[in-house]
Design a protein around this motif. Structure first.
Motif, short mmCIF file in Angstrom:
data_model
loop_
_atom_site.label_atom_id
_atom_site.label_comp_id
_atom_site.label_asym_id
_atom_site.label_seq_id
_atom_site.Cartn_x
_atom_site.Cartn_y
_atom_site.Cartn_z
N UNK A 149 0.99 -1.01 0.08
CA UNK A 149 0.10 -0.15 -0.04
C UNK A 149 1.09 1.17 0.12
N UNK A 150 1.50 1.50 -1.26
CA UNK A 150 2.71 2.34 -1.32
C UNK A 150 2.30 3.97 -1.00
N UNK A 151 0.97 4.09 -1.30
CA UNK A 151 0.36 5.42 -0.96
C UNK A 151 -0.44 5.80 0.20
N UNK A 152 -0.42 4.67 1.16
CA UNK A 152 -1.22 4.72 2.49
C UNK A 152 -0.45 5.52 3.36
N UNK A 153 -1.15 5.78 4.50
CA UNK A 153 -0.47 6.52 5.41
C UNK A 153 -0.88 5.76 6.82
N UNK A 154 -0.04 5.37 7.55
CA UNK A 154 -0.30 4.27 8.71
C UNK A 154 -0.82 5.31 9.59
N UNK A 155 -1.92 4.78 10.39
CA UNK A 155 -2.88 5.32 11.43
C UNK A 155 -1.80 6.20 12.44
#
Length: 261
Positions: free
Chosen positions: A54-60
């Motif tokens: 998930x290369x564009x995700x942002x970890x919570x």
């Protein structure tokens, strides 16, 4: 267009949100490749992801710390969807007293922004910019904007939020992919300080009407030019190649300005 995946039990809401962009093949020009290989670490922030794929995700649990990134406390302006970087680089070069954050998902756009930043200079009187003079008040986040605003930024941490020429997704069945929505207005309100400004622009007339309705209906904002009114052209938004192409095609630009209550 692929459908949004069906949610699984216990899946977080931000993992089910329709994306406002489509992943594209990242083909870089030679100059973009050189900038990416040699200078991206000066500008590109290392965002913690939810998973490797998930290369564009942002970890919570990850937060962008502007003071730590820039080494100072200053007004912060964020532009979402910076494209080739024309607007944000010009703004950073013209206003060294502010810190600027570019949010862009496409690698060629990020690389182009890095190329421009290396020639922009930091002196507003230097229109062309001295080659090799890097900007110190610019950082780039390659991440999903909605996730970033939802949990990747501290609340009330921005002075201005810019959304210029987002994808209009003109077909009715794709409207759910549009970035500007009542839900996005809530996210914008979360990250803007009281008195902060949300600026928008589009060359798609129907989308401009939607943006105006969204901003006017958001309780956390008031229209700087009166309910139902558009704004004059924002003089801090330089004429980009994208905007010029739209004007040449006969489209007019809608500018909007909302202030956080």
């Amino acid at each position: 267009m692929p459908e949004t995946p069906k949610p699984t039990v216990g899946e977080a809401p931000h993992l089910r949100r329709p994306l406002s962009y489509v992943r594209r093949t990242a083909r870089l020009t030679p100059s973009q490749q050189r900038a990416w290989d040699t200078r991206r670490h000066q500008y590109l922030v290392d965002v913690r992801r939810e998973a490797e794929d998930r290369v564009l995700s942002v970890h919570p649990d990850w937060r962008f710390d502007a003071a730590a990134e820039f080494g100072r406390t200053a007004p912060v302006v964020m532009e979402i969807g910076t494209g080739l970087g024309e607007c944000v680089v010009h703004a950073a070069a013209s206003h060294p007293e502010r810190d600027h954050v570019a949010v862009e998902v496409y690698t060629p756009g990020v690389a182009s922004t890095i190329v421009r930043a290396g020639h922009a200079g930091t002196d507003p009187a230097d229109a062309g910019g001295a080659p090799g003079q890097e900007l110190t008040n610019l950082r780039i986040l390659q991440a999903d904007a909605a996730a970033l605003l939802e949990h990747g930024l501290p609340a009330a941490s921005l002075d201005e939020l810019w959304v210029f020429f987002p994808d209009p997704w003109p077909k009715q069945r794709h409207h759910k992919r549009r970035l500007v929505s009542p839900e996005f207005a809530d996210l914008a309100a979360r990250v803007l300080r009281p008195g902060g400004v949300w600026r928008l622009a589009t060359d798609w007339a129907e989308y401009g009407e939607v943006m105006l309705a969204v901003g006017d209906a958001a309780e956390q904002f008031h229209n700087a030019h009166g309910t139902g009114n558009v704004a004059p052209r924002f003089d801090g938004r330089v004429m980009t190649s994208f905007e010029r192409k739209g004007l040449t095609a006969g489209r007019s630009v809608t500018d909007l300005e909302f202030v956080r209550r």
